[in-house]
Scaffold this motif. Structure first.
Motif, PDB file in Angstrom:
ATOM      1  N   CYS A  91       0.963  -1.200  -0.072  1.00 24.39           N
ATOM      2  CA  CYS A  91       0.000  -0.105   0.193  1.00 24.39           C
ATOM      3  C   CYS A  91       0.923   1.322  -0.013  1.00 24.39           C
ATOM      4  N   GLY A  92       2.067   1.047   0.488  1.00 24.89           N
ATOM      5  CA  GLY A  92       2.868   2.402   0.683  1.00 24.89           C
ATOM      6  C   GLY A  92       2.536   3.342   1.849  1.00 24.89           C
ATOM      7  N   GLU A  93       1.814   3.145   2.646  1.00 20.41           N
ATOM      8  CA  GLU A  93       1.207   3.815   3.603  1.00 20.41           C
ATOM      9  C   GLU A  93       1.024   3.316   4.903  1.00 20.41           C
ATOM     10  N   CYS A 105       3.768  -5.486   4.274  1.00 21.29           N
ATOM     11  CA  CYS A 105       2.738  -4.425   4.203  1.00 21.29           C
ATOM     12  C   CYS A 105       1.451  -5.089   4.857  1.00 21.29           C
ATOM     13  N   GLU A 106       0.742  -4.342   5.544  1.00 21.16           N
ATOM     14  CA  GLU A 106      -0.570  -4.864   6.317  1.00 21.16           C
ATOM     15  C   GLU A 106      -1.638  -4.960   5.389  1.00 21.16           C
ATOM     16  N   HIS A 107      -1.440  -4.171   4.203  1.00 21.45           N
ATOM     17  CA  HIS A 107      -2.779  -4.159   3.374  1.00 21.45           C
ATOM     18  C   HIS A 107      -2.401  -4.582   1.828  1.00 21.45           C
TER      19      HIS A 107
HETATM   20 ZN   LIG Z   1       1.473  -1.134   3.517  1.00 20.22          ZN
END
Ligand SMILES: [Zn+2]
Ligand SMILES: [Zn+2]
Length: 340
Positions: A91-93, A105-107
């Motif tokens: 997701c980058g966030e 990444c968690e998403h």
């Molecule tokens: Zn992420």
């Protein structure tokens, strides 16, 4: 279109489905080649996987294709462009992404549905992990970008460099790719595997030496004795995916050495490690999972450069009808699938 759909354990059906149409930011690819993968064999046995939507689920995650349709908001891609796509995008966030660890990444968004004539690619993967096919690169080799990206991510977690001795346990596709990448780096690689044809293949990928798998203490002593004047190798990479191999990897490394535990083991498994070599020997033990957008780009550059005989990992081409029997047979080769 014809597409393979996973309905449950060992229940993979070839179905006639409508050709998907792309939503905002999405791309529909006409799949030129998909590749079989050991992960798919595991998913077929289990009938589901955390990376898949619940069954009935589109199936297959290694693909190369041609843009058949691009949804609104897709920049820089036109109908007819040949592209290769990774099987996920971060997701980058989220906190791990912001800390520079996008493989955690968690998403994460996954791709599935490569075993079909057409594949709808989620918008985030279009934006982050869909890349133009380099000129002259065969589609079946380009489709190896995902497994090779995992290997690239793995060797990023290994500090050994030019002239260092690295033992790779396991000569499957991943162990072979890792051996090749470390050889390109200048490491002196020994690949251990019980199968002679895999040992030979590792030598073609640049390993300096190939040995039998160290399945007992005497064999492990022999592998250790052959490296570092008997102290053991500078680094050990475990690419088998079994707890006993994880334990063997830790036992082989020299004092001050490093161990990469790369192969995913069955859920719920544990390992027992000797405390003294870890403490008095200051071993560095790391894990590695999946890949990153940077690793995907590096992998595609390796495939385009042809710096190892990547096509050696590919078996004969098959059709969608053949996928289930091939996955059940669990042969070591990756098989290019031509869906049309
Ligand atoms: Zn992420
Ligand atoms: Zn795969």
């Amino acid at each position: 279109m014809r597409a393979l759909v996973l309905h449950g354990p060992d229940d993979l059906r070839l179905e006639d489905l409508p050709v998907p149409s792309p939503g905002p930011g999405e791309v529909v690819l006409q799949v030129t080649r998909a590749l079989t993968c050991a992960t798919d064999a595991k998913m077929l046995r289990q009938g589901r996987h955390p990376a898949l939507p619940p069954p009935p689920a589109p199936f297959g995650h290694e693909a190369c294709g041609v843009v058949a349709a691009a949804g609104p908001g897709v920049d820089g891609l036109r109908e007819g462009d040949a592209v290769v796509v990774a099987n996920s995008a971060p997701c980058g966030e989220c906190p791990p992404c912001l800390r520079g660890r996008p493989s955690l990444c968690e998403h994460i968004v996954y791709l599935s549905g490569a075993y079909a004539e057409y594949l709808r690619v989620p918008s985030r993967i279009v934006a982050r992990n869909m890349l133009p096919l380099p000129p002259g690169l065969a589609p079946e080799r380009a489709a190896m970008v995902e497994p090779l990206a995992c290997a690239v991510r793995g060797v990023e977690r290994v500090e050994a460099g030019e002239g260092d001795e690295v033992v790779v346990l396991g000569g499957g596709v991943q162990g072979t790719l890792i051996a090749g990448l470390l050889a390109v780096r200048g490491c002196r690689v020994t690949l251990c595997d019980p199968h002679a044809e895999r040992r030979d293949r590792a030598l073609r990928f640049g390993a300096a030496r190939a040995m039998d798998a160290p399945r007992d203490a005497a064999a492990a002593d022999a592998v250790r004795a052959a490296h570092g004047d008997g102290r053991g190798p500078d680094a050990v990479v475990e690419a088998v995916g079994r707890p006993d191999a994880w334990e063997a990897a830790v036992a082989l490394a020299r004092p001050g050495g490093e161990v990469l535990l790369y192969g995913g083991c069955a859920p719920g498994t544990t390992v027992t490690l000797p405390t003294h070599p870890l403490h008095y020997g200051e071993l560095s033990v790391r894990g590695s999972y999946h890949h990153t957008p940077a690793a995907v780009r590096a992998a595609l550059a390796h495939l385009a450069a042809g710096d190892a005989p990547y096509d050696d990992l590919l078996g004969d081409e098959i059709t969608l009808e053949d996928v289930a029997p091939v996955l059940r047979a669990g042969s070591g080769d990756k098989r290019p699938v031509r869906p049309a």
